[in-house]
Scaffold this motif. Structure first.
Motif, PDB file in Angstrom:
ATOM      1  N   THR A 116       1.885  12.051   3.383  1.00 25.59           N
ATOM      2  CA  THR A 116       1.525  12.675   2.109  1.00 25.59           C
ATOM      3  C   THR A 116       1.428  11.637   0.996  1.00 25.59           C
ATOM      4  N   LEU A 117       2.431  10.788   0.880  1.00 23.28           N
ATOM      5  CA  LEU A 117       2.420   9.768  -0.176  1.00 23.28           C
ATOM      6  C   LEU A 117       1.301   8.761   0.030  1.00 23.28           C
ATOM      7  N   ASP A 118       1.063   8.366   1.274  1.00 25.78           N
ATOM      8  CA  ASP A 118       0.005   7.413   1.556  1.00 25.78           C
ATOM      9  C   ASP A 118      -1.359   7.993   1.170  1.00 25.78           C
ATOM     10  N   TYR A 119      -1.583   9.258   1.488  1.00 20.24           N
ATOM     11  CA  TYR A 119      -2.853   9.903   1.125  1.00 20.24           C
ATOM     12  C   TYR A 119      -3.002   9.945  -0.401  1.00 20.24           C
ATOM     13  N   MET A 120      -1.936  10.314  -1.082  1.00 19.85           N
ATOM     14  CA  MET A 120      -2.005  10.444  -2.532  1.00 19.85           C
ATOM     15  C   MET A 120      -2.162   9.093  -3.216  1.00 19.85           C
ATOM     16  N   ASP A 121      -1.542   8.052  -2.644  1.00 17.55           N
ATOM     17  CA  ASP A 121      -1.731   6.692  -3.168  1.00 17.55           C
ATOM     18  C   ASP A 121      -3.202   6.285  -3.096  1.00 17.55           C
ATOM     19  N   LYS A 122      -3.842   6.629  -1.998  1.00 21.11           N
ATOM     20  CA  LYS A 122      -5.216   6.200  -1.765  1.00 21.11           C
ATOM     21  C   LYS A 122      -6.251   7.094  -2.442  1.00 21.11           C
ATOM     22  N   HIS A 123      -5.839   8.287  -2.866  1.00 18.02           N
ATOM     23  CA  HIS A 123      -6.790   9.233  -3.456  1.00 18.02           C
ATOM     24  C   HIS A 123      -6.231   9.836  -4.750  1.00 18.02           C
ATOM     25  N   PRO A 124      -5.929   8.995  -5.749  1.00 14.09           N
ATOM     26  CA  PRO A 124      -5.349   9.528  -6.991  1.00 14.09           C
ATOM     27  C   PRO A 124      -6.264  10.504  -7.713  1.00 14.09           C
ATOM     28  N   ALA A 125      -7.574  10.317  -7.609  1.00 12.25           N
ATOM     29  CA  ALA A 125      -8.498  11.230  -8.288  1.00 12.25           C
ATOM     30  C   ALA A 125      -8.401  12.635  -7.707  1.00 12.25           C
ATOM     31  N   VAL A 126      -8.135  12.743  -6.405  1.00 12.24           N
ATOM     32  CA  VAL A 126      -7.961  14.058  -5.786  1.00 12.24           C
ATOM     33  C   VAL A 126      -6.735  14.746  -6.374  1.00 12.24           C
ATOM     34  N   GLY A 185       4.965  16.127  -5.570  1.00 14.85           N
ATOM     35  CA  GLY A 185       3.884  16.352  -6.529  1.00 14.85           C
ATOM     36  C   GLY A 185       4.185  15.773  -7.904  1.00 14.85           C
ATOM     37  N   ARG A 186       5.396  15.990  -8.390  1.00 16.74           N
ATOM     38  CA  ARG A 186       5.775  15.461  -9.712  1.00 16.74           C
ATOM     39  C   ARG A 186       5.791  13.944  -9.706  1.00 16.74           C
ATOM     40  N   VAL A 187       6.360  13.354  -8.667  1.00 18.60           N
ATOM     41  CA  VAL A 187       6.418  11.892  -8.575  1.00 18.60           C
ATOM     42  C   VAL A 187       5.014  11.298  -8.566  1.00 18.60           C
ATOM     43  N   VAL A 188       4.123  11.892  -7.784  1.00 17.47           N
ATOM     44  CA  VAL A 188       2.756  11.378  -7.691  1.00 17.47           C
ATOM     45  C   VAL A 188       2.020  11.528  -9.013  1.00 17.47           C
ATOM     46  N   LEU A 189       2.116  12.711  -9.629  1.00 15.17           N
ATOM     47  CA  LEU A 189       1.407  12.943 -10.885  1.00 15.17           C
ATOM     48  C   LEU A 189       1.832  11.953 -11.960  1.00 15.17           C
ATOM     49  N   MET A 190       3.127  11.763 -12.135  1.00 14.40           N
ATOM     50  CA  MET A 190       3.601  10.854 -13.182  1.00 14.40           C
ATOM     51  C   MET A 190       3.293   9.405 -12.830  1.00 14.40           C
ATOM     52  N   ILE A 192       0.576   8.435 -11.457  1.00 14.76           N
ATOM     53  CA  ILE A 192      -0.814   8.270 -11.875  1.00 14.76           C
ATOM     54  C   ILE A 192      -0.925   8.227 -13.396  1.00 14.76           C
ATOM     55  N   VAL A 193      -0.243   9.153 -14.064  1.00 16.12           N
ATOM     56  CA  VAL A 193      -0.312   9.232 -15.529  1.00 16.12           C
ATOM     57  C   VAL A 193       0.185   7.955 -16.186  1.00 16.12           C
ATOM     58  N   ARG A 194       1.236   7.370 -15.618  1.00 13.56           N
ATOM     59  CA  ARG A 194       1.793   6.140 -16.196  1.00 13.56           C
ATOM     60  C   ARG A 194       0.971   4.906 -15.853  1.00 13.56           C
ATOM     61  N   GLY A 195       0.021   5.066 -14.977  1.00 17.12           N
ATOM     62  CA  GLY A 195      -0.816   3.929 -14.609  1.00 17.12           C
ATOM     63  C   GLY A 195      -0.082   2.876 -13.809  1.00 17.12           C
ATOM     64  N   GLU A 196       0.877   3.317 -12.999  1.00 17.09           N
ATOM     65  CA  GLU A 196       1.649   2.373 -12.190  1.00 17.09           C
ATOM     66  C   GLU A 196       0.729   1.685 -11.170  1.00 17.09           C
ATOM     67  N   GLN A 197       0.932   0.405 -10.976  1.00 13.37           N
ATOM     68  CA  GLN A 197       0.083  -0.360 -10.074  1.00 13.37           C
ATOM     69  C   GLN A 197       0.655  -0.459  -8.662  1.00 13.37           C
ATOM     70  N   GLN A 198       1.984  -0.476  -8.553  1.00 16.04           N
ATOM     71  CA  GLN A 198       2.607  -0.571  -7.234  1.00 16.04           C
ATOM     72  C   GLN A 198       2.444   0.754  -6.500  1.00 16.04           C
ATOM     73  N   PRO A 199       1.956   0.751  -5.282  1.00 17.11           N
ATOM     74  CA  PRO A 199       1.801   2.017  -4.557  1.00 17.11           C
ATOM     75  C   PRO A 199       3.145   2.675  -4.295  1.00 17.11           C
ATOM     76  N   LEU A 200       3.146   3.984  -4.224  1.00 12.05           N
ATOM     77  CA  LEU A 200       4.389   4.715  -3.997  1.00 12.05           C
ATOM     78  C   LEU A 200       4.986   4.409  -2.629  1.00 12.05           C
ATOM     79  N   VAL A 201       4.147   4.122  -1.649  1.00 15.51           N
ATOM     80  CA  VAL A 201       4.688   3.834  -0.315  1.00 15.51           C
ATOM     81  C   VAL A 201       5.504   2.549  -0.305  1.00 15.51           C
ATOM     82  N   ALA A 202       5.322   1.701  -1.321  1.00 13.56           N
ATOM     83  CA  ALA A 202       6.134   0.490  -1.423  1.00 13.56           C
ATOM     84  C   ALA A 202       7.588   0.841  -1.750  1.00 13.56           C
TER      85      ALA A 202
END
Length: 224
Positions: A116-126, A185-190, A192-202
């Motif tokens: 789930t996190l890997d997909y969301m990291d790769k598809h933030p626009a989705v 969902g909350r972790v992923v949304l924020m 993206i909103v914060r413009g974090e560069q490090q992927p979540l899977v890291a």
């Protein structure tokens, strides 16, 4: 290119009326056309508010006629639901594939979280499209949320974990799904909103540790 400004012909057959019909209709659309529409939807709706984007904007960006958009979707809302169904359907396929052959309950949850996190990291626009363009009350209109394949994969992980005494069984497996989706969902949304560069899977091990403590039975949690 046909004129994007052309009005849909009076007397044409109405667009598909439900999600299953839309899926069948989209399966008949040329893949490159569907790809251009998907790209246009992601680009436009992730950069502008929902009400600021028109079907004409989508038609122009996708280099298709407005008639085509009306033929397959009929409205802006249905267009977004249908495209999210296509996009999240790919997550369903990956989830089912990655869970094959994994028996351990904790490892099944871990793999579910990673995919789930890997997909969301790769598809933030989705994710932006899902979280900002579709009200929660309308999520039921996205067919993939009722998909027996995807929901069966998620709920199967939680039900199995409860049955083995690993995941918290004082709530229903549906509540565990809500906890999972709520945290992720909350972790992923924020993120993206914060413009974090490090992927979540890291940060996956730490994130999974938080999720595990939230969902596991007390005696399954590490001491300290």
């Amino acid at each position: 290119m046909k004129s994007a400004a052309a009005s849909p012909d009076i007397g044409r057959a109405p667009p598909p009326s439900d999600a299953d019909d839309r899926r069948a209709a989209l399966a008949r659309m040329r893949p490159e056309t569907l790809g251009r529409i998907e790209k246009a939807v992601l680009s436009l709706f992730s950069q502008r508010d929902f009400h600021e984007v028109s079907l004409l904007d989508v038609a122009k960006a996708a280099n298709v006629s407005l008639q085509t958009i009306y033929k397959y979707f009929g409205s802006k809302e249905v267009l977004v639901y249908a495209m999210l169904d296509v996009m999240l359907g790919r997550l369903a396929e990956r989830m089912i594939d990655h869970l094959q052959g994994i028996d351990d309950a904790r490892e099944r949850l871990r793999k579910t979280c990673w995919v789930t996190l890997d997909y969301m990291d790769k598809h933030p626009a989705v994710m932006l499209l899902l979280f900002t363009a579709v009200p929660v009350s309308r999520h039921r209109h996205i067919r993939v949320y009722e998909s027996p394949e995807l929901m069966g994969a998620f709920l199967g992980v939680f039900k199995d974990g409860q049955a083995r005494g690993v995941l918290n069984n004082q709530v229903s497996h549906k509540v565990l799904l809500d906890v999972f989706m709520g945290i992720v969902g909350r972790v992923v949304l924020m993120h993206i909103v914060r413009g974090e560069q490090q992927p979540l899977v890291a940060q996956f091990d730490a994130l999974f540790g938080i999720l595990w403590r939230a969902m596991s039975m007390p005696d399954e949690r590490p001491a300290g």
